[in-house]
Write an enzyme that holds these catalytic residues in place. Structure first.
Site, PDB file in Angstrom:
ATOM      1  N   TYR A  40       0.837  -1.197   0.000  1.00 56.11           N
ATOM      2  CA  TYR A  40       0.000   0.000   0.000  1.00 56.11           C
ATOM      3  C   TYR A  40       0.881   1.261   0.000  1.00 56.11           C
ATOM      4  CZ  TYR A  40      -3.432   3.424   1.686  1.00 56.11           C
ATOM      5  OH  TYR A  40      -4.239   4.526   1.827  1.00 56.11           O
ATOM      6  N   ASP A  41       1.889   1.242   0.873  1.00 56.25           N
ATOM      7  CA  ASP A  41       2.788   2.398   0.961  1.00 56.25           C
ATOM      8  C   ASP A  41       3.476   2.660  -0.378  1.00 56.25           C
ATOM      9  OD1 ASP A  41       2.071   2.631   3.567  1.00 56.25           O
ATOM     10  OD2 ASP A  41       3.872   1.670   4.379  1.00 56.25           O
ATOM     11  N   SER A  86     -31.012  13.542  19.372  1.00 61.03           N
ATOM     12  CA  SER A  86     -30.420  12.511  20.225  1.00 61.03           C
ATOM     13  C   SER A  86     -31.476  11.441  20.487  1.00 61.03           C
ATOM     14  CB  SER A  86     -29.889  13.115  21.513  1.00 61.03           C
ATOM     15  OG  SER A  86     -30.943  13.746  22.172  1.00 61.03           O
ATOM     16  N   LYS A 126     -24.801   0.631  19.649  1.00 56.66           N
ATOM     17  CA  LYS A 126     -24.693   2.036  20.019  1.00 56.66           C
ATOM     18  C   LYS A 126     -23.212   2.320  20.284  1.00 56.66           C
ATOM     19  CE  LYS A 126     -26.694   5.740  22.721  1.00 56.66           C
ATOM     20  NZ  LYS A 126     -25.462   6.462  22.990  1.00 56.66           N
ATOM     21  N   ARG A 147     -21.672  17.396  16.260  1.00 63.28           N
ATOM     22  CA  ARG A 147     -23.094  17.562  16.514  1.00 63.28           C
ATOM     23  C   ARG A 147     -23.366  18.918  17.184  1.00 63.28           C
ATOM     24  NH1 ARG A 147     -26.286  16.255  20.883  1.00 63.28           N
ATOM     25  NH2 ARG A 147     -28.473  16.031  20.337  1.00 63.28           N
ATOM     26  N   LYS A 318     -34.509   0.997  15.987  1.00 62.74           N
ATOM     27  CA  LYS A 318     -35.181   1.998  15.162  1.00 62.74           C
ATOM     28  C   LYS A 318     -36.304   1.319  14.385  1.00 62.74           C
ATOM     29  CE  LYS A 318     -30.737   4.321  14.641  1.00 62.74           C
ATOM     30  NZ  LYS A 318     -29.582   4.567  13.796  1.00 62.74           N
ATOM     31  N   CYS A 439       4.235  -6.808  57.829  1.00 58.38           N
ATOM     32  CA  CYS A 439       5.261  -7.373  58.712  1.00 58.38           C
ATOM     33  C   CYS A 439       6.246  -6.331  59.232  1.00 58.38           C
ATOM     34  CB  CYS A 439       6.016  -8.494  58.004  1.00 58.38           C
ATOM     35  SG  CYS A 439       7.135  -7.896  56.728  1.00 58.38           S
TER      36      CYS A 439
HETATM   37  S1  IVH Z   1     -29.199   7.353  15.807  1.00 61.44           S
HETATM   38  C1  IVH Z   1     -32.306  10.414  15.606  1.00 61.44           C
HETATM   39  N1  IVH Z   1     -27.699   5.201  15.920  1.00 61.44           N
HETATM   40  O1  IVH Z   1     -25.950   8.046  20.325  1.00 61.44           O
HETATM   41  C2  IVH Z   1     -31.332   9.544  16.224  1.00 61.44           C
HETATM   42  N2  IVH Z   1     -27.113   7.058  17.279  1.00 61.44           N
HETATM   43  O2  IVH Z   1     -28.142  10.080  21.863  1.00 61.44           O
HETATM   44  C3  IVH Z   1     -29.941   9.871  15.888  1.00 61.44           C
HETATM   45  N3  IVH Z   1     -25.061   6.711  18.604  1.00 61.44           N
HETATM   46  O3  IVH Z   1     -25.564  11.355  19.430  1.00 61.44           O
HETATM   47  C4  IVH Z   1     -28.961   8.945  16.437  1.00 61.44           C
HETATM   48  N4  IVH Z   1     -24.644   4.689  17.871  1.00 61.44           N
HETATM   49  O4  IVH Z   1     -23.709   9.787  18.742  1.00 61.44           O
HETATM   50  C5  IVH Z   1     -27.894   6.451  16.380  1.00 61.44           C
HETATM   51  N5  IVH Z   1     -26.435   3.242  15.879  1.00 61.44           N
HETATM   52  C6  IVH Z   1     -26.635   4.493  16.339  1.00 61.44           C
HETATM   53  C7  IVH Z   1     -25.765   5.100  17.271  1.00 61.44           C
HETATM   54  C8  IVH Z   1     -26.049   6.386  17.729  1.00 61.44           C
HETATM   55  C9  IVH Z   1     -24.231   5.678  18.654  1.00 61.44           C
HETATM   56  C10 IVH Z   1     -24.927   7.951  19.397  1.00 61.44           C
HETATM   57  C11 IVH Z   1     -24.970   9.200  18.587  1.00 61.44           C
HETATM   58  C12 IVH Z   1     -26.022  10.078  19.207  1.00 61.44           C
HETATM   59  C13 IVH Z   1     -26.320   9.387  20.494  1.00 61.44           C
HETATM   60  C14 IVH Z   1     -27.809   9.409  20.753  1.00 61.44           C
END
Ligand code: IVH
Length: 698
Positions: A40-41, A86, A126, A147, A318, A439
């Site tokens: 690669y290098d 969030s 997550k 964010r 989700k 001791c």
């Molecule tokens: S969805 C509308 N999916 O968790 C929802 N977030 O409080 C948007 N995160 O700030 C987030 N893994 O940094 C989503 N598979 C995942 C995630 C994820 C990590 C974090 C993300 C967000 C926080 C949610």
């Protein structure tokens, strides 16, 4: 290069870029590199050289352009075209149950429930990193932002460009006009540890955990520093999207646009669509149904968690259908259609009440934090290791501090950092005691060692207890029934001072100790009796000579054949043993020069402990001298340990993998790939009988 060849140079440059992008993709997105780092290098150097000679051919999406200009003065702010929301958290399965119930009811009322009557969810990891938004225009990365407060973040484009799993240019021809990808920046645990080692060596700040390291690396004003930080990216969502259709701009969900065969009316379909552009999307996502599906995923990921290369703090569910997501909508800043199901935190803060000092088997003093009880990693923790004095200084830990405690999986809890802002007025610094807390002997610290040590040796009850527990261990004398509690009593009562004393115990006196019935006393005595004829290697290991582990003990035993011969060996004679260097040789010599230790050996002999004679390895005299064997499967009579010992006693070596150099493969039942490999390499295969026949040869 001749004039007129610029055309072919441009082609070569383009080909190199495509090839390098391809390898980046295989390395960072598919996790399966096709070429070595060196190859690669080489490609990169060739590209760099060509671009240097033809600067007019440099484009911003060239892999050489990941690190751009010098440091920034400050980060500009970026207003997100679509807010970055969030997630609400669930900690208990009841919370998840309520989430699924609400969704089921709302979607059933809206007529959006599938035939089978359960809500379909995309379940994801997550990631425990930082949310970022990447903006691609016509396939080119034009902006990256943190964010921030969800509305406005910071422009970290220059830094994100250095992250090799982030494509500078999307793959494929049908790229959208605008694509904002959202995902997580993180650092793997391995990379985090390596980074911290480097930071330590350079006397620079070490990071508390991978997330802090990722955050610190992204918030560097100098992208050249970020470029040296091993960041990774995973996409899990999107913001603004504009797709070009036949008649100009079209709706995101219109199927004719983009890669037409990729369904984009579900979250899962969208992730596939993003992945097709070469964006890294975790493979550990799964489409599940209903509450059982959600909880099943949670449990499975929970079991996997410790093995993952990066940290996660939970899973995310989700609702998969985007139409259903729209119907469910949002409350405040979080969607109703998604929820984060958190794992018990692996890090918590608590107060450091005091620091005790524990004495280990070899006298090493370990400072231990006494903590205000805190629930972390699924258990209540009251103690945590502080490793040694230097660690305490490095982390600037004071008694009274509020500290971050970490317990991951089955790992011993540790204090990872202090929160200096919360230090009380009366916080005290820690001093390693000058005398052993058990001791009273002097404490010394050798220059090249991290640990301070009690010089009391076996005079020190703490060292004595741990030496006894060590000697009774499975790999040493294997005395079943001699647990820590009993050892404490035996030492505290003054009855047992060294391992030799174990061999003079009687059933009558053992029965007098707490929680010792007559039967267990008899069993223990039998186990002790059995230990009177140990293999020499086990006895040597049991003695607890510093730097003499199980394998070295076996090597020494084989080489010298008797305890007497070993005790008389000078350093040169010791150095002649395979794999023995000056450290081990010195340590063995010092051990047997110590009158106290000679006394223990004498007492052992007096108590009737007599190691079984081992055959002395003398070059070719042994049937397996110089031969390497591999064991695979289950043998009918011998355990793997036993077979290994027999082979080693016959001068052979046991290896874990089959190669052309393997002399024999000994295969038992359910032998697997090693047997296959042996067959393909033409290595001789034996069963247990065959091995025994070999061992019996003279
Ligand atoms: S969805 C509308 N999916 O968790 C929802 N977030 O409080 C948007 N995160 O700030 C987030 N893994 O940094 C989503 N598979 C995942 C995630 C994820 C990590 C974090 C993300 C967000 C926080 C949610």
């Amino acid at each position: 290069m001749k004039q007129g060849e610029t055309g072919s140079v441009a082609q070569r440059i383009e080909a190199l870029r495509r090839e390098i992008d391809q390898h980046n993709y295989h390395y960072y997105v598919e996790d399966s590199p096709l070429i070595s780092d060196a190859q690669y290098d080489k490609l990169m150097s060739e590209l760099q050289a060509l671009e240097e000679a033809h600067p007019d051919l440099i484009t911003p999406d060239s892999p050489t352009q990941r690190v751009g200009a010098g440091p920034l003065q400050a980060f500009r702010s970026v207003r997100h075209a679509v807010v970055m929301r969030s997630l609400n958290n669930a900690f208990e399965s009841e919370d998840v149950g309520a989430f699924d119930r609400r969704n089921t009811e709302a979607l059933s009322a809206a007529g959006l429930l599938p035939q089978h009557g359960q809500v379909e969810y995309m379940a994801e990891l997550k990631f425990d990193g930082l949310a970022v938004s990447l903006r691609y225009e016509n396939g080119l990365l034009v902006q990256a932002a943190t964010r921030g407060d969800g509305q406005t973040g910071e422009d970290i484009t220059a830094n994100v460009r250095t992250v090799r799993s982030v494509p500078l240019r999307l793959r494929g021809d049908n790229v959208p006009e605008v694509l904002e990808v959202r995902g997580e920046m993180l650092m793997t645990r391995h990379d985090f540890e390596r980074l911290n080692e480097q930071q330590l060596q350079r006397r620079e700040k070490v990071f508390v955990n991978p997330r802090n390291a990722a955050a610190g690396s992204l918030r560097q004003l100098d992208p050249r520093i970020t470029a040296t930080r091993p960041l990774r990216f995973f996409a899990y969502g999107w913001g603004e999207i504009r797709v070009r259709g036949a008649d100009g701009q079209v709706d995101l969900f219109q199927q004719e646009a983009g890669d037409a065969d990729m369904p984009r009316d579900t979250h899962s379909g969208m992730l596939d669509w993003l992945a097709a552009f070469g964006l890294p999307v975790s493979n550990q996502r799964r489409l599940v149904r209903g509450l059982d599906g959600l909880l099943g995923y949670y449990e499975e990921v929970g079991r996997l968690r410790a093995q993952l290369p990066f940290e996660i703090d939970g899973v995310v569910y989700k609702v998969d259908s985007l139409t259903a997501q729209d119907v469910l909508g949002y409350v405040a800043r979080a969607p109703r259609y998604a929820i984060a199901h958190k794992f018990p935190a692996q890090e918590e803060t608590t107060v450091l009440l005091d620091i005790d000092v524990q004495v280990g088997r070899t006298g090493a003093l370990t400072p231990v934090a006494r903590l205000k009880p805190v629930f972390v990693g699924g258990v209540t923790v009251t103690n945590a290791t502080l490793h040694n004095e230097d660690e305490i200084r490095r982390k600037d830990i004071h008694i009274g501090d509020t500290v971050v405690v970490r317990r991951a999986g089955d790992v011993i809890p540790e204090v990872v950092a202090v929160i200096p802002e919360l230090r009380p007025q009366n916080a005290r610094s820690f001093q390693m005691p000058e005398n052993c807390p058990v001791c009273g002997s002097a404490v010394e610290r050798l220059e090249d060692e991290a640990a301070a040590r009690c010089t009391g040796g076996l005079f020190c009850p703490a060292q004595r207890k741990q030496s006894l527990t060590h000697a009774a261990g499975r790999k040493a004398l294997d005395i079943e029934g001699l647990g820590e509690k009993l050892v404490d009593q035996l030492v505290d009562s003054g009855r047992v001072k060294s391992i030799a004393d174990l061999f003079t115990l009687t059933v009558l006196e053992l029965s007098g100790y707490e929680r010792m019935g007559r039967k267990s006393a008899e069993n223990l005595l039998q186990a002790i009796d059995k230990a009177r004829r140990p293999e020499l290697g086990r006895l040597l290991f049991a003695l607890g000579i510093r730097h003499v582990g199980e394998t070295t003990a076996r090597d020494l035993a084989q080489h010298f054949g008797s305890l007497q011969a070993l005790m008389e060996a000078d350093e040169d004679a010791l150095l002649a043993v395979r794999d023995v260097g000056p450290v081990v040789a010195g340590s063995v010599r010092r051990f047997f020069d110590e009158p106290h230790n000679r006394e223990v050996v004498r007492a052992l002999q007096e108590a009737g402990v007599e190691p079984v004679q081992e055959t002395v390895a003398q070059g070719g005299a042994l049937p397996l001298a110089g031969k390497t064997l591999v064991l695979t499967g289950t043998l009918p009579n011998w355990t793997r340990d036993e077979a290994t010992r027999h082979i080693m006693a016959a001068g052979g070596k046991v290896s874990g993998s089959v190669s052309r150099k393997t002399a024999y493969v000994v295969a038992g039942e359910e032998a697997g790939s090693k047997l296959e490999r042996a067959k393909s390499l033409g290595v001789t295969i034996l069963d247990e009988e065959g091995l025994k026949a070999l061992l019996a040869q003279k």
